[in-house]
Enzyme design. Structure first.
Site, PDB file in Angstrom:
ATOM      1  N   PRO A 126     125.968  41.006  53.368  1.00 44.23           N
ATOM      2  CA  PRO A 126     126.083  41.793  54.596  1.00 44.23           C
ATOM      3  C   PRO A 126     125.266  43.072  54.537  1.00 44.23           C
ATOM      4  O   PRO A 126     124.865  43.532  53.454  1.00 44.23           O
ATOM      5  CB  PRO A 126     127.582  42.090  54.684  1.00 44.23           C
ATOM      6  CG  PRO A 126     128.070  42.011  53.278  1.00 44.23           C
ATOM      7  CD  PRO A 126     127.247  40.948  52.629  1.00 44.23           C
ATOM      8  N   ALA A 165     125.239  45.957  51.582  1.00 44.20           N
ATOM      9  CA  ALA A 165     125.724  45.441  50.297  1.00 44.20           C
ATOM     10  C   ALA A 165     124.865  45.873  49.116  1.00 44.20           C
ATOM     11  O   ALA A 165     125.295  45.794  47.970  1.00 44.20           O
ATOM     12  CB  ALA A 165     125.821  43.914  50.333  1.00 44.20           C
ATOM     13  N   LYS A 201     121.279  44.950  48.850  1.00 40.96           N
ATOM     14  CA  LYS A 201     120.291  43.914  48.548  1.00 40.96           C
ATOM     15  C   LYS A 201     118.933  44.502  48.150  1.00 40.96           C
ATOM     16  O   LYS A 201     118.341  44.089  47.153  1.00 40.96           O
ATOM     17  CB  LYS A 201     120.120  42.985  49.760  1.00 40.96           C
ATOM     18  CG  LYS A 201     121.371  42.210  50.133  1.00 40.96           C
ATOM     19  CD  LYS A 201     121.129  41.270  51.306  1.00 40.96           C
ATOM     20  CE  LYS A 201     120.814  41.996  52.577  1.00 40.96           C
ATOM     21  NZ  LYS A 201     121.950  42.827  53.073  1.00 40.96           N
ATOM     22  N   THR A 202     118.461  45.459  48.937  1.00 37.64           N
ATOM     23  CA  THR A 202     117.120  45.988  48.685  1.00 37.64           C
ATOM     24  C   THR A 202     117.064  46.752  47.365  1.00 37.64           C
ATOM     25  O   THR A 202     116.115  46.602  46.586  1.00 37.64           O
ATOM     26  CB  THR A 202     116.676  46.887  49.852  1.00 37.64           C
ATOM     27  OG1 THR A 202     116.652  46.111  51.052  1.00 37.64           O
ATOM     28  CG2 THR A 202     115.292  47.457  49.595  1.00 37.64           C
ATOM     29  N   ASP A 234     114.566  40.479  48.902  1.00 36.20           N
ATOM     30  CA  ASP A 234     115.846  41.116  49.220  1.00 36.20           C
ATOM     31  C   ASP A 234     116.525  40.445  50.414  1.00 36.20           C
ATOM     32  O   ASP A 234     117.374  41.030  51.080  1.00 36.20           O
ATOM     33  CB  ASP A 234     115.679  42.628  49.447  1.00 36.20           C
ATOM     34  CG  ASP A 234     114.896  42.969  50.709  1.00 36.20           C
ATOM     35  OD1 ASP A 234     114.317  42.051  51.330  1.00 36.20           O
ATOM     36  OD2 ASP A 234     114.863  44.160  51.075  1.00 36.20           O
TER      37      ASP A 234
END
Length: 201
Positions: A8, A11, A13-14, A85
């Site tokens: 989401p 969260a 990711k990147t 990502d």
């Protein structure tokens, strides 16, 4: 190796993708959200997303991501590992949170039609975190287009990613980032230590 991330908004990711790519000396492929002109309009629409607008968002993302998957495939052919990502799991999960069921199903089928057009991740790292954590991180990074995202929406989104994702990668690692610090070398090392075991399994 091609590693994709899913999860989401907020969260991490990147941040995690950047750290993994740095450690593995891999090419970092960033989510093309900045290239989607309809996304800021969708976030600004609040709780009620016009169907026409959500469809524009999802179909634009599909085109952008298929193009990136082809680029990733070429990098892999030339021996360059890739960390992204995002993954196509993002495409389908988000479609199911914003579109009517029949249109979400069409997006999934369209993805399946194009799934052989680019690379498929060897590993998908599926991130999760409570909505309160997601909201705090979103506020900290301060993207104007995300300002209208509510706790209720983030809770819904987090639940949507808590689904089987094996259609999108050969291997899956699930990671709760509420107690994982991507800036902490020990946490990153512990995660990376799980990768060779997956490759041999």
């Amino acid at each position: 190796m091609f590693i994709g991330l899913a999860g989401p908004t907020g969260a991490g990711k990147t941040t995690l993708a950047h750290r993994i790519a740095e450690r593995l000396k891999a090419h970092l492929m960033r989510d093309p959200f900045v290239d989607n002109p309809y996304l800021p309009k969708l976030y600004a629409s609040g709780k009620t997303h016009p169907v026409a607008l959500t469809l524009q968002v999802e179909l634009t993302f599909l085109a952008l991501r298929v193009a990136q998957l082809r680029e990733i495939r070429d990098l892999l052919i030339h021996g360059t590992p890739v960390v992204a990502d995002w993954s196509m799991a993002q495409q389908v999960v988000f479609a199911h949170t914003t579109l009517p069921p029949e249109d979400a199903s069409r997006v999934r089928k369209t993805y399946a039609t194009w799934s052989d057009a680019g690379a498929r991740p060897d590993l998908l790292i599926a991130l999760t975190a409570p909505a309160s954590v997601l909201a705090r991180r979103i506020a900290q990074r301060g993207r104007p287009m995300e300002a209208a995202l509510s706790i209720a929406y983030l809770e819904h989104l987090a639940r949507a990613f808590d689904t089987p994702l094996h259609d999108y990668a050969s291997r899956i690692i699930r990671l709760d980032t509420s107690d994982f610090n991507a800036f902490n070398d020990e946490d990153v090392n512990a995660l990376l230590a799980r990768l060779p075991a997956l490759e041999r399994s």
